[in-house]
Design an enzyme around this catalytic site. Structure first.
Site, PDB file in Angstrom:
ATOM      1  CG  HIS A  84      -9.173   1.967  -4.400  1.00 19.73           C
ATOM      2  ND1 HIS A  84      -9.227   0.744  -3.766  1.00 19.73           N
ATOM      3  CD2 HIS A  84      -7.976   2.004  -5.053  1.00 19.73           C
ATOM      4  CE1 HIS A  84      -8.115   0.069  -4.019  1.00 19.73           C
ATOM      5  NE2 HIS A  84      -7.340   0.810  -4.803  1.00 19.73           N
ATOM      6  CB  CYS A 108     -13.776  -0.619  -0.227  1.00 23.95           C
ATOM      7  SG  CYS A 108     -12.650  -1.850  -0.898  1.00 23.95           S
TER       8      CYS A 108
END
Length: 385
Positions: free
Chosen positions: A189, A245
């Site tokens: 992430h 991301c």
């Protein structure tokens, strides 16, 4: 009065308190005798096992003595480099005779699945295993020059916690010299936060999320740049492949390649005169999964099975394996086209294609990005790891 001494390991200048007889470098961790300076011209044959004690210390809580710089939310501090944020660091040029043949290639691979969390991923550890195979079997990286941090590791120092990732990043550049090729791959992430020191064009710092980010915090782009970009010496090369991301500028490199769907591009200059974000003479490149305002996909769309991978990592490996000798521009286009083709739902139209895209990729566009420490012609420069 403090004085300046050159590090015996990497050659950078350090601030030395008047009473100090030795000082540990915040970059390479070498200890320099400040009374009788010792000039070292021998490159250490560096492996994780050999360096773990010196880099990690006898216990994992002794971070402050390792000299980490201070960043918002980091909870650690130390003696920073002596040059100001806007200054170009020294550019030592070691003799080629000092470079060992073994260890010229080195890679750090981090895969974080966040087991047991509501935001868990299923493809990140698969990603780093595939990347390891590519580096060893296809690109000639020595097996013992690759450090993997995943939740599957039994060694507690190889779990992708914030502290372990920080120390592994320092391992990656430790003793780096002319001719070295370094790779940093992260799959997990990513996030962004408000930019507190006003060095960002868009007002946000991009960041990576370690396994323990909920308690220990994230690793922001300022720190990543300081750790593995800024110390990079002349004629050394760093490639970062970041599958997360909001990762477009997560290395804070000065130039961002802005490309349209037809493949035309311009270099966007993101330099700030108050903050030097370049190298010490080397070259740094970053392939990231998406732009700073986009999210990336953890999907089964590429494998055709239940095995999940990061869309960016899979398309990167596929392009490098299928087309030896490709250029940076060709690689970037191949990755983007592969993701677009899969997102097109195998040329389906209507509600079926919309459903496929939503299940496999979510609702946000993902376009892999390229950034660099220098501008160059992406269609003539060959991609080499």
């Amino acid at each position: 009065m403090t004085r300046r001494e050159r590090c015996s390991g990497c050659g950078l200048y350090l601030l030395v308190p008047p009473e100090a007889r030795t000082i540990r470098c915040a970059v390479c961790q070498a200890i320099t005798n400040t009374i009788t300076p010792v000039k070292s011209n021998v490159r250490a044959n560096v492996h994780w096992g050999h360096l773990r004690d010196s880099l990690l210390g006898p216990d994992q809580t002794s971070v402050q003595r390792l000299g980490y710089d201070s960043y918002p939310g980091s909870g650690t501090h130390g003696i920073p480099y002596v040059y100001a944020p806007h200054q170009r660091p020294p550019q030592p040029r070691p003799p080629l005779s000092a470079v060992s043949v073994h260890g010229r290639k080195r890679a750090l691979l981090c895969g974080v699945n966040y087991h047991g969390k509501s935001y868990r991923l299923k493809g990140s550890i698969n990603d780093v295993k595939c990347m390891r195979y590519l580096l060893i079997e296809k690109l000639g990286f020595p097996n013992d020059s690759i450090l993997m941090l995943t939740e599957d590791e039994t060694d507690p120092f190889k779990i992708p916690t914030k502290q372990n990732i920080r120390k592994a990043l320092r391992w990656l550049v430790y003793g780096c010299q002319s001719g070295d090729s370094l790779v940093f791959h992260f799959s997990g992430h990513g996030t962004r936060q408000i930019d507190y020191n006003q060095d960002e064009v868009d007002g946000y710092d991009e960041a990576l999320c370690p396994l323990d980010h909920e308690t220990e915090g994230i690793i922001i782009d300022d720190e990543i740049n300081d750790t593995i970009v800024r110390p990079l010496p002349r004629e050394a090369t760093l490639h970062a492949i970041i599958d997360a991301c909001y990762s477009g500028t997560v290395l804070d490199l000065p130039f961002v390649c802005r490309m349209n769907k037809e493949g035309f591009y311009i270099w966007e200059d993101q330099r700030n005169p108050l903050f030097y974000k370049g190298t010490s003479g080397g070259l740094a490149f970053c392939f990231s999964a998406c732009d700073d305002n986009q999210v990336s996909a953890d999907t089964t769309a590429f494998t055709g099975t239940n095995t999940r991978t990061g869309a960016m990592t899979f398309s990167f490996i596929q392009a490098v394996q299928n087309e030896p000798g490709l250029t940076y521009g060709r690689l970037l286009n191949a990755m983007r086209n592969a993701i677009r083709d899969v997102k097109a739902g195998l040329r389906l139209t209507g509600p079926i294609a919309t459903l496929i895209n939503k299940v496999l990729f979510g609702t946000t566009t993902q376009e892999p990005q390229l950034s660099s420490s220098e501008k160059f012609d992406i269609y003539s420069k060959q991609f080499v790891l």
